[in-house]
Enzyme design. Structure first.
Site, short mmCIF file in Angstrom:
data_model
loop_
_atom_site.label_atom_id
_atom_site.label_comp_id
_atom_site.label_asym_id
_atom_site.label_seq_id
_atom_site.Cartn_x
_atom_site.Cartn_y
_atom_site.Cartn_z
N HIS A 744 -14.07 26.48 37.30
CA HIS A 744 -13.50 27.82 37.12
C HIS A 744 -12.71 28.20 38.37
CE1 HIS A 744 -17.53 28.51 34.81
NE2 HIS A 744 -16.69 27.80 34.07
N GLN A 745 -11.45 28.52 38.19
CA GLN A 745 -10.63 28.97 39.31
C GLN A 745 -10.08 30.35 38.96
OE1 GLN A 745 -9.31 25.76 37.67
NE2 GLN A 745 -11.24 25.01 38.51
#
Length: 813
Positions: A744-745
């Site tokens: 997850h960014q």
């Protein structure tokens, strides 16, 4: 070439893929020429699918190796150090031919070094790749070896100092172990890079039968057996329902896909039939910005088709506006999937899944395909936690997140994805997590998912074989296609957002996008002219596009959060350890890589009711390649022993809501600094994970720390167990000794109420350019702390309402 991705399975050996199955109502027109296949599906006219199978096979299997002979000599030596031929293995497995072969095969015997050279030459795009190549050259020399290896290369015989490739195996292995915990960070980075690349290539490479020499020995079946049967027996046996068969063959988006590598007339005709105004430049010179090959006019252009862009595109098209979606990746429809780890990484992940921060401290996985991350994520569909909504509203002055509109948005996207929390049969990892939590008295709950209760599939990280996982390519983008108001252009990379100056004020107003694509072996350029522009390339790609477009806001590219993850593992034998035991748990038939990837989670260290900054405990999807790169390497025999336990080794991870942050300089140049509190929360998480694994009945447990310490839970005393858990969970995480991962960014173009502290407004519009919106995880004000799919879709849903308001106003003028 885009069709390489759209029909990535063209080289598979299944008979129907070569046209030997009966045609049925699909009317596959397969000519006798090997180099060209034309498929006419039902009433698809200009959507004729052309691909050259020979060229696709060559592109899939051949990667150009440009390393020098000296560098390749070092690559081969390093690969054979990590995976040597082992002859003194446990004699009890000699009756197992596959296992014996696995131990005896070295990396070079499997052809891994040449493939590894190709990966380093063409696929590894990282700011330190040049230094890796320099180190490989140095290792091939005696003076370079003494610099990098120290006294380990000195002998008592002439020539007294040996180059690394000439050293005996035991000395090479000692040197690699010394690198793994060296005082010098660059040597730790070098060890991590070599280990990661070698193991990943070895355990994902394929022979002519699309098998791997290790799979049988480690208990891995390759692609989902149900999927293999589906490919063999599915729709080609039906003579009815052309449309349904076509949808199954090439996915529900086939009528909305326009491949720009087709003949120009077909492309133009396809776009015009959807209602776009298209101008084609017939000149023979090379296309450029002032003379693009195509100019396409529309109401809205959306860059990116994932959980942000897909939502906006579907809503706008359904409202009657002409919407063009640009996607850098290809379209991998259900039955053109391979469910093979290596090929899928190449086709559906950013930079073939080989993304890491600049100092190699965090491995990063990010989707790059039609559907974006929603096509390859793990189904978790968790609404924005209330404490996060409150923080974003109060501390960041974003009233949206405690508004009725946002609650309605979350409900709408969950309904669209069919989110539910029931679980039929629980998979290996999640069963272990749930049982361990129950035994320990830790809270454990079902994870809401965008798939059905009976969706027992561990391959969804490689694409969903039956469409039961409702990502954007099965939901919002289907709305776009069915509306008749939109088209999706795969294989197109946005270069910059175009703008004009507003009359009177001189303010910038977005007017479209310039993008490039491959056409007849070279780059071509097109222009999209639009009333509004929506950028949704993800937190790694959006900042670079905005900067290339002339935006100068200091918050663009900053404040990146990664949800850092660390894992621990537990081994559960498939046979009773004690002669008196009669049952095996988890059931003998269950494998670590099968079943719903995420169905259970614990918030035991989540801090939801306190600071809101803790860690959640969940389970990952690890197929052989990813499993191998996170496991500790102590020696060639040790890693092979660990891999032999692959199918019965459960993994559980702790995911931190990070306060540390980083910068996105480019999609391949990412810096990140984990905060001290983040490290502490991950350590607390690992403590709980080890206890969960032991309580669930694991025979052996351990972490991924380079020292590779383990403990046999069944034989250890209470004191020994407590000492082990305390020591292993307190080890440093930020020093490259433990693999840290991120799926997850977020936050690299964060939303806010002040242009000095944020990149976009509450509406999603950028502060600097009117009509330019951002709709992806980059707008998150902080890290979220849970899986982000529902949150990004909900924000995009709200952004789409703002865009609709603007388009209605423009239409009424």
């Amino acid at each position: 070439m885009e069709m390489e991705n759209s029909f990535n399975g063209s080289s598979r050996k299944s008979s129907f893929r070569k046209g030997s199955s009966r045609m049925g109502s699909l009317r596959l027109s397969l000519g006798g020429k090997e180099h060209e296949t034309v498929i006419e599906l039902g009433n698809i006219d200009t959507e004729i699918l052309l691909f050259e199978s020979k060229e696709i096979k060559q592109k899939q299997k051949t990667v150009r190796n440009t390393l020098s002979p000296r560098q390749m000599k070092s690559v081969t030596a390093l690969a054979d150090t990590i995976l040597p031929s082992i002859n003194d293995f446990d004699l009890s497995i000699t009756d197992d031919g596959a296992a014996a072969t696995f131990y005896r095969v070295s990396a070079s015997m499997a052809g891994t070094p040449e493939l590894l050279g190709g990966v380093i030459s063409e696929k590894l795009i990282h700011p330190m790749t040049w230094l890796l190549k320099v180190a490989l050259w140095f290792l091939s020399t005696w003076f370079g070896t003494i610099i990098l290896c120290g006294m380990g290369c000195v002998t008592t015989k002439f020539p007294f100092i040996q180059a690394f490739p000439d050293l005996p195996l035991h000395k090479r292995q000692q040197i690699l172990k010394s690198w793994s915990h060296s005082f010098f960070r660059l040597l730790r980075m070098f060890f991590r890079s070599v280990k990661l690349l070698t193991l990943h290539v070895f355990f994902t490479q394929l022979d002519e039968s699309e098998e791997n020499c290790s799979w049988k020995a480690i208990g891995y079946c390759g692609p989902d057996p149900e999927f293999k049967a589906q490919l063999k027996n599915h729709f080609f046996h039906s003579e009815e329902d052309d449309a349904d068969n076509a949808e199954q063959a090439i996915g529900p988006l086939y009528k909305g896909l326009v491949h720009l590598n087709h003949p120009r007339d077909i492309t133009v005709d396809a776009l015009r039939r959807v209602g776009f105004h298209v101008s084609a430049n017939r000149r023979k010179s090379v296309a450029n910005l002032s003379s693009p090959s195509l100019v396409i006019q529309c109401d809205a252009v959306v860059v990116g088709s994932g959980s942000g862009g897909g939502v906006v595109a579907g809503i706008l098209a359904k409202a009657g506006y002409k919407v063009l979606v640009l996607e850098k990746g290809g379209y991998c429809a259900r039955n053109s999937l391979s469910l093979l780890e290596g090929p899928t990484m190449d086709q559906m992940y950013e930079s073939s899944g080989l993304v890491a921060t600049d100092d190699m401290s965090v491995f990063i996985l990010s989707g790059s395909t039609v559907g974006g991350g929603s096509a390859i994520n793990w189904s978790a569909s968790i609404k924005t936690p209330q404490h996060v909504c409150k923080e974003w509203c109060e501390k960041h002055e974003l009233e949206l997140f405690e508004s009725a509109m946002y609650r309605e948005a979350m409900d709408a996207v969950c309904e669209k994805m069919g989110v539910q929390s029931e679980v039929g049969e629980e998979g290996f990892n999640n069963a272990v997590l749930r049982k361990g939590c129950q035994e320990m008295g830790y809270p454990v709950s079902n994870i809401p998912r965008n798939s059905s209760a009976d969706h027992y599939c561990g391959w969804c990280c490689l694409g969903c074989k039956d469409g039961k996982k409702k990502g954007t390519s099965e939901t919002w983008l289907v709305d776009l296609v069915k509306s008749g108001n939109g088209a999706i252009l795969p294989g197109c990379t946005a270069m910059k957002v175009l703008h004009k100056k507003k009359k009177g004020s001189g303010e910038k107003v977005a007017r479209g996008v310039v993008f490039e694509f491959e056409y007849k072996g070279s780059k071509d350029i097109c222009v999209v002219e639009s009333k509004v522009t929506i950028v949704a390339c993800g937190a790694l790609n959006t900042p670079a596009l905005l900067k290339r477009s002339g935006l100068r806001n200091n918050n663009i590219g900053r404040n990146l959060h990664l949800h850092p993850v660390v894992m621990a593992w537990g081994y559960f034998p498939d046979a009773p350890v004690d002669s008196g035991a009669s049952e095996v748990w988890p059931e003998k038939w269950k494998k670590s890589y099968e079943g719903g990837i995420m169905t259970a989670m614990s918030s035991v260290v989540g801090e939801f009711d306190k600071s809101g900054y803790g860690a959640v405990i969940q389970t990952p999807a690890l197929h052989p390649g990813t499993f191998s790169i996170v496991m500790p390497w102590l020696s060639g025999s040790d890693i092979k022993n660990r891999m032999r336990k692959f199918s019965r080794t459960a993994h559980i991870f702790a995911l931190a809501r990070d306060q540390g942050s980083g910068n996105v300089h480019s999609p391949s140049n990412i810096s990140y600094q984990m905060g001290d509190l983040d490290e502490e929360n991950l350590q607390k998480g690992i403590d709980k994970v080890l206890r969960i694994l032991a309580a669930a009945g694991a025979e052996e447990i351990g972490t991924h720390h380079n020292k590779g310490k383990t403990i046999n839970v069944k034989k250890a005393s209470y004191h020994e167990f407590e000492k082990f858990v305390t020591k292993e969970s307190s080890r440093p995480i930020k020093d490259l000794s433990t693999p840290v991962c991120s799926a997850h960014q977020m936050g690299s173009c964060r939303m806010g109420s002040d242009p000095t502290q944020s990149a976009v407004k509450q509406t999603g519009e950028t502060w600097e350019m009117e009509g330019l919106y951002v709709a992806d995880t980059s707008v998150f004000p902080t890290a979220l702390g849970v899986n982000p799919m529902v949150t990004v879709q909900s924000i995009a849903y709200c952004t789409a309402q703002s865009v609709l308001h603007v388009l209605k106003r423009k239409r009424s003028k």
